[in-house]
Design an enzyme around this catalytic site. Structure first.
Site, PDB file in Angstrom:
ATOM      1  N   ASP A   1       0.867  -1.196   0.003  1.00  0.00           N
ATOM      2  CA  ASP A   1       0.022  -0.021  -0.021  1.00  0.00           C
ATOM      3  C   ASP A   1       0.776   1.427  -0.252  1.00  0.00           C
ATOM      4  O   ASP A   1       2.019   1.209  -0.534  1.00  0.00           O
ATOM      5  CB  ASP A   1      -0.748  -0.174   1.315  1.00  0.00           C
TER       6      ASP A   1
ATOM      7  N   HIS B   1      -4.021   6.135   2.862  1.00  0.00           N
ATOM      8  CA  HIS B   1      -4.733   4.895   2.254  1.00  0.00           C
ATOM      9  C   HIS B   1      -4.225   3.611   3.001  1.00  0.00           C
ATOM     10  O   HIS B   1      -5.020   3.022   3.342  1.00  0.00           O
ATOM     11  CB  HIS B   1      -4.339   5.112   0.790  1.00  0.00           C
TER      12      HIS B   1
ATOM     13  N   SER C   1     -10.919  -0.510  -2.453  1.00  0.00           N
ATOM     14  CA  SER C   1      -9.697  -0.431  -1.450  1.00  0.00           C
ATOM     15  C   SER C   1     -10.245  -0.905   0.088  1.00  0.00           C
ATOM     16  O   SER C   1      -9.269  -1.244   0.837  1.00  0.00           O
ATOM     17  CB  SER C   1      -9.055   0.867  -1.364  1.00  0.00           C
TER      18      SER C   1
END
Ligand SMILES: *[C@@H]1O[C@H](CO)[C@@H](O)[C@H](O)[C@H]1NC(C)=O
Ligand SMILES: *[C@@H]1O[C@H](CO)[C@@H](O)[C@H](O)[C@H]1NC(C)=O
Ligand SMILES: *[C@@H]1O[C@H](CO)[C@@H](O)[C@H](O)[C@H]1NC(C)=O
Ligand SMILES: *[C@@H]1O[C@H](CO)[C@@H](O)[C@H](O)[C@H]1NC(C)=O
Ligand SMILES: *[C@@H]1O[C@H](CO)[C@@H](O)[C@H](O)[C@H]1NC(C)=O
Ligand SMILES: *[C@@H]1O[C@H](CO)[C@@H](O)[C@H](O)[C@H]1NC(C)=O
Ligand SMILES: *[C@@H]1O[C@H](CO)[C@@H](O)[C@H](O)[C@H]1NC(C)=O
Ligand SMILES: *[C@@H]1O[C@H](CO)[C@@H](O)[C@H](O)[C@H]1NC(C)=O
Length: 756
Positions: free
Chosen positions: A150, A215, A541
């Protein structure tokens, strides 16, 4: 990275709309420095070399490049990275000419070009039936290591506190070094690394596993975050934040960068490391590239992981609601769609005439006055030529004098109208859009989003009076009907194979609350001064780590199960969803909504080993040489393998028949083997649901087991009448039922001749 922007033969959504979803905060499409990266290739070698010392293998790579380039210095210089732990390959900077020469050299099995991929809670676990009180196998759970690929991680986040956790399990072989701006690891976050092999500086990121995007912090805390009471986004979505497996250990492999996205060669480096480090589950909320299973880094890397017993869970992509955009669809990957939970965030708007309107989005601002003047974007244009742009609140098209102190109404064009209006001294923004209303955007200034139907009431009102006023209130949680599939979630049919239903499963991916980075404002937009330890994000996601968490949870009770067994357990116990709510049915939700507690005890599993997958690929028409990058051998002779079995040649927990004719019925025979993982003695009877125009028969209709691990085979015969070109798919199901277990497989009949 969000997946699937590369499947542009199907995807016709403008990227700017996708930018609405948080997933897409990596502005990676137009990667800079095109020339520098045009030349990166990944060269797969015969894997017998890997039995040697790492340094030897690397020297072999140098030797090969040296003989190609004509000098050891040039050879060494062109070598970017050697993958030596889990498979034998290297990354190098090469010309097309050199690639041609290399491909024909001994020990080289395949060469693929480096590409760049994109990135594609509290409440959500309860919603899918994993309450904090769910039974847990803590001893084993704390030995589970989950690896995420990630944008990095925020080590100081409360979600990664290691209270009560002992040292990492003995199998852990990875590292966590000292890095810039990174406070270090502990017994929760046991490993962190980064890969940026292109060496291109990224001024908006930090060369360290630190997460400047948010994220990676969000996905990893969703998967395995420790319990954090009273988490919220400015009071919204308040509750205890936690991952599925709060005692599991987290490892971050940072492969996604602000400016460039996520490179194939970095993703493969992460696979090479993670497999050797001893992770149990790999979770990647990153976009896939092509429909080809042998030349996509995620497909290839996850194959190597599967061979070592590691499940890879990946997001299906954010290219919905268009059809055919699902990515990361290899049969050994668990492909996750995004669903909504039973809560939304909405704001009330009150117009000067007393009308009350409800909008969607996260607006954390309480109004200071009872009302403000409201105007249309079109009416505050700089000049007559800019009216079209100002109706979309586009930067530079409006007259600041006319905007100051007002609420502006405009149509959606780009994410960030709230920032543009605030910058001009405006009070707030009402955005009209008929898309993505199921996903709450976070606004950095007072704003909300309304459908065009509601928008018309606002513009009619604005036109009806000279002194129109309005006020936008702070957002509140609203109960909704759920689950349903998010509009943005990528749909099937699977572009990689007509014999394989994808996505596999759905999990919550709308407005998920989880940890965030202190290094970025909530929206990342100009002028945003809002920061929070927790935030809401939406995307596949966010759904992906829910299923990675479920996989880790299952593994904590069944440490010896194969990746296929864990996949099967999760898929056959999913809660069926309804095609009444989601027209694309299984193409939207696969087997249904993940149910982690049921997945612990599936009764029967559809198991497979790596050989089964190779057989499937042979049946799909992959030939000997193209399979080499997966198996690390020069070639495998498909015709020497056992004759491929049945219509799809795979023991998959779902069934998909593709119609072959517009005139004649299509018949498919599917052969399956189930393994008993429930009580030793059990009888399962088949229940079939067939849609209109389809006859489904199963033989035998009853399976009787006398011991654990016993296998039983059966076949499913599906005969489907031709379908009208208006119909894309119909679906039914086969369910094996015993008194204690329900093992359900959706059966999809896909019409490739449909107009869509
Ligand atoms: C992979 O193969 C597909 C189909 O053969 C092709 O379209 C694609 O460009 C290839 N991608 C790479 C990275 O080689
Ligand atoms: C990272 O560390 C450097 C050096 O200590 C410092 O100058 C910089 O401000 C830090 N960056 C962030 C985003 O904290
Ligand atoms: C504004 O949009 C209308 C309708 O889409 C179009 O006909 C017109 O040419 C546009 N005007 C400008 C100045 O772009
Ligand atoms: C509002 O009035 C303007 C002209 O004053 C016109 O262009 C516009 O179409 C009207 N809008 C609606 C929704 O009636
Ligand atoms: C493998 O497939 C490629 C393209 O699909 C073809 O060019 C090649 O001849 C095939 N090789 C063999 C051994 O069948
Ligand atoms: C997949 O891509 C590889 C490499 O580009 C190519 O050799 C192979 O023929 C492709 N296979 C299929 C089925 O498209
Ligand atoms: C593959 O196996 C078949 C059957 O054994 C054989 O006829 C064929 O020559 C083999 N092909 C290659 C390329 O070795
Ligand atoms: C399964 O079918 C058999 C024979 O038809 C029947 O005796 C048995 O009760 C059924 N079991 C269940 C659980 O429905």
């Amino acid at each position: 990275m969000m997946m699937g922007y590369y499947t542009n033969y199907i995807c016709s959504f403008p990227i700017r709309h996708l930018i609405l979803l948080f997933l897409i905060t990596l502005t990676a499409l137009q990667v800079a420095n095109g020339d520098a990266q045009k030349d990166f290739y990944i060269v797969f070698m015969r894997d017998h070399l890997i039995l040697n010392e790492e340094a030897d293998v690397q020297q072999k790579h140098v030797d090969l490049l040296s003989s190609l380039k004509g000098s050891e210095t040039d050879g060494r210089e062109s070598l970017v990275y050697s993958y030596t732990k889990s498979f034998n390959a290297f990354a190098a900077k090469l010309s097309e000419d050199e690639v041609g020469k290399l491909s024909s050299m001994g020990d080289v099995v395949s060469v693929i070009k480096n590409g760049y991929h994109k990135l594609h809670t509290t409440k959500s676990w309860e919603f899918i039936g994993l309450p904090p009180t769910a039974k847990r196998n803590l001893q084993v759970e704390s030995n589970i290591i989950v690896g995420l690929f990630d944008t990095g991680v925020t080590p100081q986040s409360e979600s990664f506190k290691d209270d009560g956790l002992g040292p990492p399990p003995a199998k852990w072989k990875g590292t966590c070094d000292h890095f810039a701006n990174f406070s270090g690891c502990n017994n929760k976050l046991i490993g962190a690394r980064y890969f940026k092999l292109d060496n291109v500086p990224d001024p908006e990121d930090i060369l360290s596993p630190i997460d400047v995007n948010g994220h990676g912090t969000h996905t990893s805390s969703t998967l395995a975050g420790s319990l954090v009471p009273d988490a919220s986004l400015y009071g919204l979505a308040k509750g205890t934040a936690r991952g599925a497996v709060p005692s599991a250990r987290v490892v971050m492999y940072k492969v996604c960068w602000t400016n460039s996205g996520c490179a194939d060669m970095d993703i493969l480096a992460a696979f090479d490391a993670a497999i050797a480090d001893g992770v149990d589950i790999i979770s990647m909320s990153i976009g896939g590239l092509s429909g080809n299973y042998t030349n996509d880094s995620i497909s290839v890397g996850s194959f190597y992981a599967m061979r070592k017993g590691i499940v890879t869970v990946a997001s299906a992509g954010n290219d919905g609601p268009n059809l055919g955009g699902v990515t990361n669809h290899a049969p050994w990957v668990l492909t996750v769609a995004a669903s909504g939970i039973d809560r939304e965030f909405g704001s009330k708007v009150v117009l000067g005439n007393g009308q009350i309107i409800s909008g969607v989005g996260v607006n954390t601002f309480e109004p200071k006055q009872k009302s403000y003047p409201i105007t249309s974007g079109m009416d505050v244009a700089k000049n007559s030529k800019s009216r079209n742009s100002s109706s979309l609140c586009i930067e530079g098209s409006m007259d600041p004098k006319k905007v100051k102190g007002k609420i502006v109404y405009c149509k959606l064009a780009e994410w960030g109208a709230d920032s543009v209006i605030k910058d001009l001294g405006g009070i707030g923004t009402i955005i009209e859009s008929d898309m993505f209303l199921d996903t709450a955007q976070i606004f950095m200034a007072p704003a909300t989003m309304v459908p065009s139907r509601t928008g018309k009431r606002i513009t009619d009102y604005i036109n009806s009076t000279r002194s129109s006023t309005a006020v936008i209130y702070r957002s509140q949680e609203v109960k909704t009907e759920a689950p349903f599939i998010a509009s943005f979630s990528s749909r099937g049919p699977n572009p990689g194979s007509q014999h394989l239903l994808k996505p596999d499963i759905a999990a919550p991916g709308i407005d998920i609350l989880a940890s965030y980075t202190p290094l970025k404002s909530l929206t990342g937009l100009n002028g945003d001064t809002l920061y929070s330890d927790f935030t809401l994000m939406s995307g596949t996601s966010m759904s992906c780590p829910h299923v990675s968490g479920a996989a880790a949870y299952v593994k904590s009770f069944h440490p010896s199960w194969s990746p296929a067994a864990i996949k099967s357990a999760i898929m056959t116990t999913a809660t069926p969803m309804s095609s009444k709510r989601d027209r694309e049915a299984e193409f939207a939700y696969g087997a249904g909504q993940v149910n982690p507690t049921k997945a612990l005890s599936p009764g029967l599993i559809y198991d497979m080993d790596d050989f089964s997958y190779i057989q499937f690929l042979c049946h799909e028409g992959y030939n000997d040489s193209s399979l080499a990058s997966l198996i690390g051998q020069e070639s495998i002779n498909c015709s020497k393998l056992l004759p491929a079995n049945g219509e799809d040649a795979i023991n998959y927990p779902t069934v998909q028949l593709s119609l072959k004719s517009k005139q004649e019925p299509t018949t498919g025979i599917f052969r399956r083997v189930v393994t008993n993982v429930g009580p030793a003695q059990a009888i399962y009877n088949a229940t079939i649901k067939a849609p209109k125009g389809v006859v489904i028969k199963v033989k035998p209709t009853s399976l009787s087991f006398s011991r654990v691990s016993q296998k039983r085979s059966f076949k499913v015969v599906v005969k489907a009448n031709p379908m009208s070109s208006e119909v894309l798919m119909v679906s039914g199901s086969l369910t094996w039922k015993s008194p204690g277990h329900t093992v359900r497989s959706p059966i999809v009949i896909f019409n490739p001749m449909a107009r869509h």
